[in-house]
Design a protein around this motif. Structure first.
Motif, PDB file in Angstrom:
ATOM      1  N   LEU A  22       0.874  -1.122   0.298  1.00 54.01           N
ATOM      2  CA  LEU A  22      -0.003   0.168  -0.050  1.00 54.01           C
ATOM      3  C   LEU A  22       1.235   1.396  -0.029  1.00 54.01           C
ATOM      4  O   LEU A  22       2.048   1.083   0.687  1.00 54.01           O
ATOM      5  CB  LEU A  22      -0.734  -0.136   1.051  1.00 54.01           C
ATOM      6  N   LEU A  23       0.386   2.044  -1.194  1.00 57.08           N
ATOM      7  CA  LEU A  23       1.383   4.050  -1.395  1.00 57.08           C
ATOM      8  C   LEU A  23       1.124   4.711  -0.256  1.00 57.08           C
ATOM      9  O   LEU A  23      -0.273   4.776  -0.028  1.00 57.08           O
ATOM     10  CB  LEU A  23       1.699   3.492  -3.038  1.00 57.08           C
ATOM     11  N   ASP A  24       1.638   5.845  -0.312  1.00 51.15           N
ATOM     12  CA  ASP A  24       0.582   6.968   0.164  1.00 51.15           C
ATOM     13  C   ASP A  24       0.091   7.881  -0.676  1.00 51.15           C
ATOM     14  O   ASP A  24      -0.661   8.187  -0.327  1.00 51.15           O
ATOM     15  CB  ASP A  24       1.875   8.112   0.871  1.00 51.15           C
ATOM     16  N   ASP A  25      -0.240   7.103  -1.558  1.00 46.70           N
ATOM     17  CA  ASP A  25      -1.129   7.933  -2.920  1.00 46.70           C
ATOM     18  C   ASP A  25      -2.344   6.933  -3.203  1.00 46.70           C
ATOM     19  O   ASP A  25      -3.075   6.826  -3.659  1.00 46.70           O
ATOM     20  CB  ASP A  25      -0.475   7.834  -4.569  1.00 46.70           C
ATOM     21  N   ASN A  26      -2.592   5.926  -1.928  1.00 45.97           N
ATOM     22  CA  ASN A  26      -4.125   4.934  -1.789  1.00 45.97           C
ATOM     23  C   ASN A  26      -3.538   3.815  -2.700  1.00 45.97           C
ATOM     24  O   ASN A  26      -5.118   3.472  -3.401  1.00 45.97           O
ATOM     25  CB  ASN A  26      -5.020   5.866  -2.077  1.00 45.97           C
ATOM     26  N   GLU A  68     -11.116   5.539   6.612  1.00 42.46           N
ATOM     27  CA  GLU A  68     -10.892   6.279   7.395  1.00 42.46           C
ATOM     28  C   GLU A  68     -12.506   6.325   7.047  1.00 42.46           C
ATOM     29  O   GLU A  68     -12.596   7.070   9.018  1.00 42.46           O
ATOM     30  CB  GLU A  68      -9.981   7.593   6.886  1.00 42.46           C
ATOM     31  N   SER A  69     -13.366   6.419   6.754  1.00 44.23           N
ATOM     32  CA  SER A  69     -14.713   6.451   6.403  1.00 44.23           C
ATOM     33  C   SER A  69     -15.295   5.474   7.832  1.00 44.23           C
ATOM     34  O   SER A  69     -16.398   5.604   8.238  1.00 44.23           O
ATOM     35  CB  SER A  69     -14.874   6.603   5.418  1.00 44.23           C
ATOM     36  N   PRO A  83     -18.704   9.293  -7.289  1.00 43.12           N
ATOM     37  CA  PRO A  83     -18.870  10.211  -7.147  1.00 43.12           C
ATOM     38  C   PRO A  83     -19.555  10.898  -6.556  1.00 43.12           C
ATOM     39  O   PRO A  83     -20.715  10.988  -5.012  1.00 43.12           O
ATOM     40  CB  PRO A  83     -19.834  10.650  -8.866  1.00 43.12           C
ATOM     41  N   GLY A  84     -18.131  12.006  -5.993  1.00 45.83           N
ATOM     42  CA  GLY A  84     -18.753  13.000  -4.968  1.00 45.83           C
ATOM     43  C   GLY A  84     -18.207  12.719  -3.509  1.00 45.83           C
ATOM     44  O   GLY A  84     -18.133  13.766  -2.994  1.00 45.83           O
ATOM     45  N   SER A  85     -18.400  11.891  -3.436  1.00 42.14           N
ATOM     46  CA  SER A  85     -17.307  11.357  -1.951  1.00 42.14           C
ATOM     47  C   SER A  85     -15.817  12.040  -2.021  1.00 42.14           C
ATOM     48  O   SER A  85     -15.299  12.186  -2.550  1.00 42.14           O
ATOM     49  CB  SER A  85     -17.346   9.954  -2.118  1.00 42.14           C
ATOM     50  N   PRO A  86     -15.888  12.088  -0.269  1.00 46.56           N
ATOM     51  CA  PRO A  86     -14.324  12.973   0.372  1.00 46.56           C
ATOM     52  C   PRO A  86     -13.819  11.659  -0.167  1.00 46.56           C
ATOM     53  O   PRO A  86     -13.952  10.443  -0.077  1.00 46.56           O
ATOM     54  CB  PRO A  86     -14.955  13.002   1.281  1.00 46.56           C
ATOM     55  N   PRO A  87     -12.709  12.130  -0.240  1.00 50.10           N
ATOM     56  CA  PRO A  87     -10.830  11.132  -0.011  1.00 50.10           C
ATOM     57  C   PRO A  87     -11.171  10.229   1.006  1.00 50.10           C
ATOM     58  O   PRO A  87     -10.546   9.305   1.318  1.00 50.10           O
ATOM     59  CB  PRO A  87     -10.264  12.209   0.015  1.00 50.10           C
ATOM     60  N   SER A  88     -11.842  11.130   2.508  1.00 50.36           N
ATOM     61  CA  SER A  88     -11.333   9.833   3.518  1.00 50.36           C
ATOM     62  C   SER A  88     -12.095   8.652   2.735  1.00 50.36           C
ATOM     63  O   SER A  88     -12.749   7.411   4.190  1.00 50.36           O
ATOM     64  CB  SER A  88     -12.021  10.462   4.452  1.00 50.36           C
TER      65      SER A  88
END
Length: 998
Positions: A91-95, A149-150, A123-128
């Motif tokens: 897993l990289l830090d760019d997800n 995170e969610s 679509p429209g969901s936050p990155p978390s």
């Protein structure tokens, strides 16, 4: 036909060049720079390390190494091996997630990237919503569980990385089974940990950041148990039998929780703050390991009291009444425990603790009393003290090799005798053809001897020069001693120590004679130590001598550091290389060149002020020669004041440019308004800066001023037995080359062996050559009558080289930064030259003679020059005709430290630092190639593995069929059903279920 061939093109020679020269970067030695993640496979017994630059490196038994590089060059955050497979996920830090496999190709295993994937939300969901925080490879080897995170947990199919949306575990689904008075929506945010039940693969433990822990039934898609802690959760760990699990928390506590069958909230059996009652740092990871004697091992990271020990990097081990907090000198990245991986075993029985710190790898033996460290066979912390110089010696005689190993083994008595526990894979590379040593000098005054024969760079012996001098630190101090009542029970581990007692102790030059066992070491404060190998501890007085390099000069005052103070009286030394004489240069400037001739018992040394010759048998100074130019004031200011001088000279240069520009305008009488003048000035300054930047590449060979700074800087020293006075008699000689393009030659008279102690060695200057272009001299070499470089001292006496041809005329090769020039001896008349800078626009930084053998036949080999330039290119130039054979790009030209650290070997290999802690090894030869070649076979999965029913695509875990590592063995549902119905255990389980239903 000859007239149709282009000049210099010889088909026979071209074929021979292909048999001789080939460039390969073969292996990286040392410790990975900026590690960021750690993984371990008990099944393969392989360890994986990820770095901030996107590299991933796998290690097993000594010689088993693999390396991969993510194209994105992003930081590797997590590494997880797929259970019972030759596969792992990063897993990289760019997800992004990446699947890697070990596959066999050409008789050896290779690490390949199979697939990549980035989890995307609606679509429209936050990155978390899709930011992955926890990864769980399921034992079925078919899916990954991804905590975010969610609070959502996504299920991803392997190896396709297809998201199984119908099996997503949402926070809403989790909260349906939990009483509202216990938690709310925010309780299910940020998944900290995912752990599979050790006895029931249908259940996983989900840990949320806000201390809610849920036991989830995968088959029925529901929560069957929940636990609510009082502090922020950091991590989880199952006990081996699955009856309990451990949680660790932000306040430095850990709790033990029982797992029952009903869906009610459980209270912890035990809540412990190991280093309380005062506020403590978080415990970020914990292991609970069971043993046969009933006392568990509790191993955790962190938990130290914040006020007094908040800056410590520690891992604590508790076993009954025994407790130790291992204290590391750099930040702990991660750790794991090596324990029994047999599913049928009743206890964990941990054997080793493996800790990846930011600057080193430390392994602790948990089986031996006192928990000693294990000496690592690879991943050495090369930069435990900053590397200041390197020296390579090829083909070490067996007797010297054994004596060095013997001295090193006496230093390692405090290490554990445990075999290296990470022993997966098989090294199938051929045994090294010879024994090679790489010596590194360090800032703290130590010299380390590394076994550089094969893939693993292994520490053999460490030499310290500190005992000769008086420093602030007492060498007898033991940093690991603890008082009986000290709390916490800290114990220093590891070798990384970046702090030097005194920067003047730094080693700058090393020269080892492999035939006599003499070693010369020179340092930052003008100290030159001559040592010999002793197999026993000894106590003796080190003789002192001073070499005043400014004795004939007046009006000079040294502005740099003082010399090191020496100890009076006898000094006790450990077995190994022991100094018997110290030569102190005055002024105590950095020693810039060093040469040792063990047959004549002479050592030569040079600084920025001059050079000298010392007879270490009679312990007498033979002569000194000052090379300082009257205008060379920078050489007297020392290293600390050079920055000011550089700034001052730049300011003066720009002032001269502006003055000349203004005066030329005044002579022209040109007017113009102020804006035009400013515009012209700006344009001129820009043009001047561009000209300065392009100058090193574009400039032709041109004469330099004798007043340039550091012209007296001695760059190279060379001993040779050659014709210096006339062509009828040869004699010992010493050659010195300076930064100002001057070559000095001294004729030496060395008494015969029977009168060696009675008569002094005498020296007389015989030649002085001034190169017209005044470029720095970086190498000097004498070729015999067969145009072969003269052998090393004592090489002929040991029957390892032919005697030099003393009948034909000798030639002198002088290598400056800008050209190669051959002179005849003894007349010193120019014979041949190659203007490297004028043709290629580069300057020579390193040069050595290397022997290249043909890969087609053992009967042919030749000596050539291996040259490294300031552009990072390596060029091979033939001897004695100075014809460019081939050129390879090796080091980035911006990597100044890498170019400066490069060292060539005698047989066409080389090393250079790609980071403070790693050497890159390369080969220019087709014959001499040291690179990893290993194989990882797929072990058979034991029949004790869990067999369980799955809904949908998650079928029963099955016994792996033998084959290539990492091959996709997923079968269709019909074949799997057939396999299950032929399994007696499964049939019995179905039968008992049906009978119970009746």
């Amino acid at each position: 036909m000859r007239r149709f061939l282009r000049p210099g093109h010889d088909p026979v020679r071209e074929r021979l060049k292909r048999d001789l020269f080939q460039f390969n970067k073969t292996v990286e030695h040392g410790f990975p720079h900026q590690p960021s993640a750690l993984g371990y496979s008990p099944f393969l017994r392989l360890m994986a390390i990820g770095t901030r630059s996107g590299a991933i490196k796998l290690y097993g038994a000594p010689g088993v190494e693999f390396m991969g590089l993510h194209e994105e060059n992003n930081t590797v955050m997590q590494i997880h091996f797929i259970p019972d497979q030759c596969q792992l996920v990063t897993l990289l830090d760019d997800n992004s997630l990446h699947l890697w496999s070990l596959k066999q190709h050409g008789g050896a295993s290779e690490l390949r990237e199979e697939n990549r994937f980035t989890l995307k939300g609606p679509p429209g969901s936050p990155p978390s919503a899709t930011q992955v925080t926890a990864v769980l490879p399921h034992s079925s080897r078919e899916v990954l569980y991804l905590g975010t995170e969610s609070g959502n947990i996504f299920v991803v199919e392997l190896p396709s990385f297809r998201v199984l949306e119908d099996r997503t575990i949402t926070p809403e689904a989790v909260l349906q089974r939990i009483p509202e008075d216990n938690c709310n929506r925010r309780s299910c945010e940020l998944v900290e940990a995912l752990r599979e039940h050790p006895k029931n693969p249908d259940q996983i433990l989900i840990g949320y950041s806000r201390a809610l822990i849920v036991l989830w039934d995968l088959q029925n898609n529901k929560a069957i148990h929940h636990f609510l802690g009082s502090q922020q959760l950091e991590n989880l760990y199952w006990q081996r039998d699955g009856s309990k699990f451990i949680s660790c928390h932000y306040d430095g506590s850990y709790s033990q929780w029982p797992v029952s069958s009903d869906n009610r909230q459980s209270e912890p059996l035990e809540n412990t703050v190991p280093y309380g009652p005062f506020p403590c740092k978080a415990i970020s990871k914990i292991y609970w390991q069971t043993t046969k004697n009933g006392l568990p091992y509790i191993i955790f990271q962190g938990g130290m009291p914040r006020a007094s020990y908040g800056d410590r990097h520690s891992i604590s081990v508790i076993h009954g009444s025994q407790q130790t907090a291992f204290d590391f000198t750099s930040r702990v990245i991660d750790f794991f425990i090596i324990f029994s991986s047999d599913p049928a075993a009743e206890f964990d029985d941990p054997s080793a603790l493996v800790v990846l710190a930011e600057e080193e790898l430390v392994v602790i033996d948990l089986k031996s009393a006192g928990w000693p460290a294990v000496h690592p066979p690879y991943l050495a912390s090369l930069h435990c003290s900053a590397i200041t110089c390197s020296h390579h010696v090829s083909n070490i005689p067996l007797k010297l090799w054994e004596r060095i190993i013997s001295a090193g083994s006496k230093q390692n008595i405090h290490y554990s005798s445990m075999p290296w526990p990470i022993d997966g894979g098989t090294n199938i590379a051929p045994d090294p053809p010879q024994r090679d040593l790489l010596l590194t000098g360090h800032e703290d005054g130590t010299v380390r001897f590394w076994d550089a024969s094969g893939v693993c760079l292994h520490l053999l012996y460490k030499l310290s020069t500190v005992r000769v001098f008086l420093t602030d630190a007492d060498p007898n101090d033991n940093m690991n001693t603890l008082g009986e009542d000290e709390w916490p029970p800290l114990r220093k581990v590891g070798t990384f120590d970046p702090y030097s007692d005194d920067p003047r102790l730094g080693i700058q030059k090393i020269y080892l004679c492999k035939y006599s066992g003499y070693l010369a070491v020179a340092g930052t404060a003008g100290q030159v130590l001559v040592m010999e190998l002793n197999d026993e501890d000894a106590e003796h007085v080190v003789d002192h001598a001073e070499a005043d390099l400014l004795q004939d000069q007046e009006g000079y005052r040294w502005k740099g550091h003082e010399k090191l103070k020496t100890r009076d009286g006898p000094v006790r030394f450990e077995a190994g290389f022991q100094p018997f004489v110290l030569v102190q240069c005055q002024p105590p400037a950095v020693v810039t060149s060093l040469a040792l001739h063990s047959e004549w018992k002479l050592v030569a040394f040079g600084t920025s002020h001059g050079f000298g010759l010392f007879d270490h048998q009679q312990k007498r100074l033979v002569f000194v020669k000052c090379t300082l130019h009257p205008s060379d004031q920078l050489a007297l200011e020392g290293p600390l004041s050079r920055v000011k001088s550089l700034k001052k000279s730049l300011r003066q240069s720009f002032r001269r440019i502006r003055r000349s520009r203004v005066s030329s305008r005044k002579r022209r009488g040109g007017g113009g308004n102020a804006s035009e003048v400013q515009e012209a000035n700006a344009k001129f300054d820009q043009d001047a800066l561009q000209e300065m930047e392009l100058a090193p590449v574009q400039r032709k060979i041109e004469a330099r001023s004798a007043e340039d700074s550091f012209t007296g800087f001695v760059r190279t020293l060379y001993f040779a037995d050659t014709f210096l006075r006339d062509s009828s008699r040869h004699c010992p000689s010493l050659w010195a080359g300076t930064n100002g393009g001057t070559v000095y030659a001294f004729c030496l008279r060395v008494p015969p062996a029977e009168r060696r102690m009675d008569e002094p060695v005498r020296a007389e200057q015989a030649k002085e050559i001034q190169l017209m272009h005044r470029a720095p001299v970086v190498g000097i070499l004498v070729l015999d009558g067969r145009s072969t470089p003269l052998p090393e001292p004592l090489e002929v006496a040991h029957d390892l080289s032919k005697s030099p041809d003393m009948q034909g005329s000798h030639q002198l090769l002088v290598v400056s930064e800008e050209q190669f020039k051959v002179f005849t001896l003894p007349k010193v008349s120019s014979k041949l030259k190659l203007k490297l800078t004028a043709l290629e626009g580069c300057r020579v930084r390193k040069v050595t003679v290397a022997n290249f053998g043909s890969c087609k036949t053992d009967d042919y080999s030749e000596n050539d020059l291996a040259v490294l330039t300031n552009l990072g290119d390596i060029q091979i130039i033939s001897l004695p005709f100075l014809k460019l054979q081939i050129r390879y790009p090796c080091i980035r030209k911006e990597d100044v430290s890498g170019i400066a650290s490069c060292v060539f070997t005698k047989y066409g290999q080389g090393f250079y630092l790609i980071s403070p802690s790693e050497f890159e090894r390369f080969s220019l030869s087709t014959k001499w190639l040291v690179e990893p070649r290993c194989i990882v076979d797929m072990p058979e999965v034991t029949s004790n593995n869990h067999v369980h029913n799955k809904s949908g695509t998650e079928n029963a875990a099955r016994k792996s069929s033998p084959g290539d590592c990492g091959e996709d063995e997923r079968k269709s549902g019909r074949l799997m059903e057939h396999a299950l119905l032929n399994d007696e255990k499964v049939l019995k389980e179905i039968q008992s279920t049906l009978e119970g239903g009746r």
